[in-house]
Design a protein around this motif. Structure first.
Motif, PDB file in Angstrom:
ATOM      1  N   ILE A   3      -0.586  25.664  -9.857  1.00  0.00           N
ATOM      2  CA  ILE A   3      -1.810  25.170 -10.493  1.00  0.00           C
ATOM      3  C   ILE A   3      -2.126  23.755 -10.047  1.00  0.00           C
ATOM      4  CG2 ILE A   3      -2.885  24.577 -12.710  1.00  0.00           C
ATOM      5  CD1 ILE A   3      -1.056  26.697 -14.005  1.00  0.00           C
ATOM      6  N   VAL A   4      -3.395  23.515  -9.724  1.00  0.00           N
ATOM      7  CA  VAL A   4      -3.911  22.148  -9.604  1.00  0.00           C
ATOM      8  C   VAL A   4      -4.622  21.856 -10.916  1.00  0.00           C
ATOM      9  CG1 VAL A   4      -5.636  20.668  -8.513  1.00  0.00           C
ATOM     10  CG2 VAL A   4      -4.119  22.053  -7.094  1.00  0.00           C
ATOM     11  N   PHE A   5      -4.166  20.823 -11.616  1.00  0.00           N
ATOM     12  CA  PHE A   5      -4.709  20.488 -12.937  1.00  0.00           C
ATOM     13  C   PHE A   5      -5.695  19.339 -12.804  1.00  0.00           C
ATOM     14  CE2 PHE A   5      -4.864  18.405 -17.033  1.00  0.00           C
ATOM     15  CZ  PHE A   5      -4.892  19.460 -17.931  1.00  0.00           C
ATOM     16  N   VAL A  29      -2.192  16.804  -9.735  1.00  0.00           N
ATOM     17  CA  VAL A  29      -3.091  16.453 -10.837  1.00  0.00           C
ATOM     18  C   VAL A  29      -4.254  15.664 -10.267  1.00  0.00           C
ATOM     19  CG1 VAL A  29      -3.334  14.847 -12.767  1.00  0.00           C
ATOM     20  CG2 VAL A  29      -1.509  16.545 -12.791  1.00  0.00           C
ATOM     21  N   VAL A  30      -5.466  16.083 -10.600  1.00  0.00           N
ATOM     22  CA  VAL A  30      -6.676  15.386 -10.168  1.00  0.00           C
ATOM     23  C   VAL A  30      -7.285  14.734 -11.390  1.00  0.00           C
ATOM     24  CG1 VAL A  30      -8.879  15.588  -8.984  1.00  0.00           C
ATOM     25  CG2 VAL A  30      -7.023  17.164  -8.410  1.00  0.00           C
ATOM     26  N   VAL A  59      -0.642  12.732  -7.708  1.00  0.00           N
ATOM     27  CA  VAL A  59      -1.919  12.433  -8.360  1.00  0.00           C
ATOM     28  C   VAL A  59      -2.978  12.132  -7.308  1.00  0.00           C
ATOM     29  CG1 VAL A  59      -3.135  10.867  -9.926  1.00  0.00           C
ATOM     30  CG2 VAL A  59      -0.771  11.528 -10.418  1.00  0.00           C
ATOM     31  N   PHE A  60      -4.147  12.740  -7.480  1.00  0.00           N
ATOM     32  CA  PHE A  60      -5.301  12.518  -6.606  1.00  0.00           C
ATOM     33  C   PHE A  60      -6.453  12.009  -7.470  1.00  0.00           C
ATOM     34  CE2 PHE A  60      -8.914  14.731  -4.140  1.00  0.00           C
ATOM     35  CZ  PHE A  60      -9.166  13.590  -3.386  1.00  0.00           C
ATOM     36  N   GLN A  61      -7.047  10.861  -7.097  1.00  0.00           N
ATOM     37  CA  GLN A  61      -8.097  10.243  -7.910  1.00  0.00           C
ATOM     38  C   GLN A  61      -9.368   9.988  -7.089  1.00  0.00           C
ATOM     39  OE1 GLN A  61      -5.028   7.189  -9.389  1.00  0.00           O
ATOM     40  NE2 GLN A  61      -6.463   7.344 -11.118  1.00  0.00           N
ATOM     41  N   PRO A  62     -10.132  11.023  -6.807  1.00  0.00           N
ATOM     42  CA  PRO A  62     -11.345  10.845  -6.014  1.00  0.00           C
ATOM     43  C   PRO A  62     -12.469  10.205  -6.818  1.00  0.00           C
ATOM     44  CG  PRO A  62     -11.204  13.102  -6.771  1.00  0.00           C
ATOM     45  CD  PRO A  62      -9.934  12.437  -7.207  1.00  0.00           C
ATOM     46  N   VAL A  63     -13.208   9.300  -6.193  1.00  0.00           N
ATOM     47  CA  VAL A  63     -14.399   8.741  -6.847  1.00  0.00           C
ATOM     48  C   VAL A  63     -15.445   9.840  -6.982  1.00  0.00           C
ATOM     49  CG1 VAL A  63     -16.259   7.054  -6.631  1.00  0.00           C
ATOM     50  CG2 VAL A  63     -13.924   6.438  -5.956  1.00  0.00           C
ATOM     51  N   ILE A  73      -8.638  17.182   1.087  1.00  0.00           N
ATOM     52  CA  ILE A  73      -7.381  16.853   0.401  1.00  0.00           C
ATOM     53  C   ILE A  73      -7.014  17.967  -0.580  1.00  0.00           C
ATOM     54  CG2 ILE A  73      -6.306  15.260  -1.244  1.00  0.00           C
ATOM     55  CD1 ILE A  73      -7.867  13.001   0.124  1.00  0.00           C
ATOM     56  N   LEU A  74      -8.001  18.484  -1.300  1.00  0.00           N
ATOM     57  CA  LEU A  74      -7.741  19.576  -2.244  1.00  0.00           C
ATOM     58  C   LEU A  74      -7.143  20.786  -1.534  1.00  0.00           C
ATOM     59  CD1 LEU A  74     -10.851  19.631  -4.637  1.00  0.00           C
ATOM     60  CD2 LEU A  74      -8.509  18.958  -5.203  1.00  0.00           C
ATOM     61  N   LYS A  75      -7.585  21.039  -0.328  1.00  0.00           N
ATOM     62  CA  LYS A  75      -7.102  22.195   0.430  1.00  0.00           C
ATOM     63  C   LYS A  75      -5.619  22.089   0.768  1.00  0.00           C
ATOM     64  CE  LYS A  75     -11.486  23.420   2.710  1.00  0.00           C
ATOM     65  NZ  LYS A  75     -12.207  23.482   4.018  1.00  0.00           N
ATOM     66  N   THR A  76      -5.088  20.879   0.734  1.00  0.00           N
ATOM     67  CA  THR A  76      -3.675  20.706   1.088  1.00  0.00           C
ATOM     68  C   THR A  76      -2.737  21.077  -0.056  1.00  0.00           C
ATOM     69  OG1 THR A  76      -3.576  18.374   0.365  1.00  0.00           O
ATOM     70  CG2 THR A  76      -4.301  18.813   2.635  1.00  0.00           C
ATOM     71  N   TYR A  77      -3.285  21.190  -1.272  1.00  0.00           N
ATOM     72  CA  TYR A  77      -2.456  21.541  -2.424  1.00  0.00           C
ATOM     73  C   TYR A  77      -2.431  23.062  -2.601  1.00  0.00           C
ATOM     74  CZ  TYR A  77      -3.212  16.610  -3.567  1.00  0.00           C
ATOM     75  OH  TYR A  77      -3.289  15.248  -3.519  1.00  0.00           O
ATOM     76  N   GLU A  78      -1.260  23.644  -2.638  1.00  0.00           N
ATOM     77  CA  GLU A  78      -1.164  25.075  -2.895  1.00  0.00           C
ATOM     78  C   GLU A  78      -1.528  25.356  -4.344  1.00  0.00           C
ATOM     79  OE1 GLU A  78       2.212  27.309  -1.210  1.00  0.00           O
ATOM     80  OE2 GLU A  78       2.948  25.358  -0.538  1.00  0.00           O
TER      81      GLU A  78
END
Length: 336
Positions: A3-5, A29-30, A59-63, A73-78
Motif C-alpha cells: 500500500i502507498v498511503f 507515505v505521501v 516519505v514523499f512530500q510533493p508540492v 516517483i509514485l511509479k517507483t513505489y510498489e
C-alpha cells in the motif's frame, strides 16, 4: 497487500497505524510538505509524516502530486492500492489508475451526503443525528466514486468537531482494515452514489465563526460545537474578540416569567423578547444571552489575550452586567 498511503492530518494517523498492525506493507507515505508554525516559523511535520518516520516508512512530500516528476516517483513505489485519507490534493486520472486495485478513499461522512472538505463539522452545524465513514473507490470527481463499505456513527447531543473527529478516525481505521480484506478477495459490492441526495461540505474559514445573534439559539449552539476547536465560534465584547467554547441553547426567551392562570377580567399582555446579543442574566457559572429565538447559556469562553476558562472563573476578574451586548463583526443585531 502493498500500500502507498496518502494522508496528512491527525485524522489519517489511525488508519495508517491500523493497516500496519494488520500486517499490510506500506511501501511509502505521501503527505503534504512541511509548513512553518508559531512565532519562530519552525518547519513542522504533518502527523502522518511523524507516524511514517516512527515506523521507518519512506516519505514523499510533493508540492503538486499531478506533475510528471511526482508521477514518476509514485511509479517507483510498489503498490496494489493507493489508500487516501484526508491527503489534501486531488489525484489525476493517471494516478487513480496506477495501482492494481486503484485508489481507495476513507471519507468522514455517509456518502453521498457531505462531499467536500469539512464533512465532520458540517454534520454537527446542520443538526444531523448521525454520520459515519464511507470507504469509496475514487474517480476523477470530488467524493463521487462508488461506495464500497460504510459504518454509522451517532452524533451525541453535546458532540463537538473535535470529539466527532476522533470517533470517525477510529471508525475509519477499523473499517478500512475490513474493507482491504474484501478488496483483496474480490468480494466488494460497489454502489453508485445518488447525486440528488448530496450537499457540499465547504472548507471551514475563520469568518464562519462570527456569531450572528439574530439566529435561533439552537443554530448558534451547533455552530459553537461544530467549530470547536477550529476555527472556533466567537463574538465581540467591548471591542475584544470573545471565543465561545461551551454553551447550551434554551428554547425560551430569557426574560420570560412563568405563565400564570389569567382571569377573564385580566387582559393578555404580550411579552417582548430581548434584543439579540443582549446579556439578560449573569449567574454564578453562566452568562445568558438573548438570541433571535430563545437564549444561549454560555458556560466556557476565552477573551482575546486570555486563556480558555469556565465562566465562573472568568467572572472573578470581569464585571459583566445585564444589559451589555455581545456584537457580531459582520451582522447587526435586530431589535425585536
Amino acid at each position: 497487500m502493498k500500500i502507498v498511503f496518502m494522508g496528512t492530518p491527525e485524522f489519517s494517523v489511525g488508519a495508517l497505524e491500523a493497516i500496519i498492525e494488520a500486517g499490510h506493507q506500506v511501501t511509502a507515505v505521501v503527505t503534504q510538505p512541511d509548513k512553518p508554525k508559531g512565532r519562530g516559523k519552525e518547519m513542522q511535520f504533518s502527523p502522518v509524516k511523524e507516524t511514517a518516520i516512527k515506523y521507518g516508512i519512506p516519505v514523499f512530500q510533493p508540492v503538486k502530486i499531478k506533475t510528471p516528476e511526482a508521477i514518476e516517483i509514485l511509479k517507483t513505489y510498489e503498490a496494489d492500492v493507493f489508500l487516501v485519507a484526508a491527503f489534501g490534493q486531488l489525484l489525476s486520472k493517471q494516478i487513480l489508475e496506477m495501482p492494481k486495485f486503484g485508489c481507495v478513499n476513507i471519507h468522514a461522512s455517509l456518502l453521498p451526503k457531505y462531499r467536500g472538505a469539512a464533512p465532520i463539522q458540517w454534520s454537527i452545524i446542520d443538526g444531523e443525528k448521525e454520520t459515519g465513514v464511507t470507504i469509496m473507490q475514487m474517480d476523477v470527481g470530488i467524493d463521487t466514486g462508488d461506495m464500497l463499505t460504510k459504518t454509522i456513527v451517532p452524533i451525541a447531543p453535546n458532540e463537538t468537531g473535535d470529539s466527532l473527529h476522533d470517533k470517525l478516525s477510529k471508525a475509519g481505521a477499523e473499517l478500512i482494515v475490513k474493507t482491504l480484506v474484501l478488496i483483496e478477495e474480490g468480494k466488494t459490492k460497489p454502489q453508485k452514489q445518488d447525486s440528488e441526495n448530496t450537499c457540499y461540505a465547504k472548507m471551514l474559514t475563520k469568518v464562519m465563526g462570527d456569531i450572528n445573534w439574530n439566529k435561533p439559539a439552537i443554530e448558534i449552539e451547533r455552530l459553537i460545537r461544530g467549530l470547536n476547536s477550529w476555527p472556533s465560534a466567537y463574538t465581540f465584547y467591548k471591542g475584544k474578540t470573545l471565543k465561545i467554547w461551551e454553551a447550551l441553547a434554551e428554547t425560551y426567551v430569557a426574560n420570560e416569567t412563568p405563565e400564570t392562570p389569567e382571569t377573564p377580567e385580566t387582559p393578555e399582555t404580550p411579552k417582548t423578547p430581548e434584543t439579540p446579543g443582549i446579556i439578560t442574566e449573569v449567574g454564578k457559572d453562566f452568562i445568558r444571552v438573548a438570541c433571535g429565538e430563545g437564549s444561549l447559556k454560555i458556560t466556557q469562553l476565552q477573551l482575546e489575550g486570555k486563556k480558555r476558562m469556565a465562566v465562573k472563573d472568568f467572572l472573578l476578574g470581569y464585571n459583566i452586567s445585564v444589559g451589555e451586548s455581545l456584537e457580531s463583526q459582520g451582522v447587526k443585531t435586530t431589535q425585536q
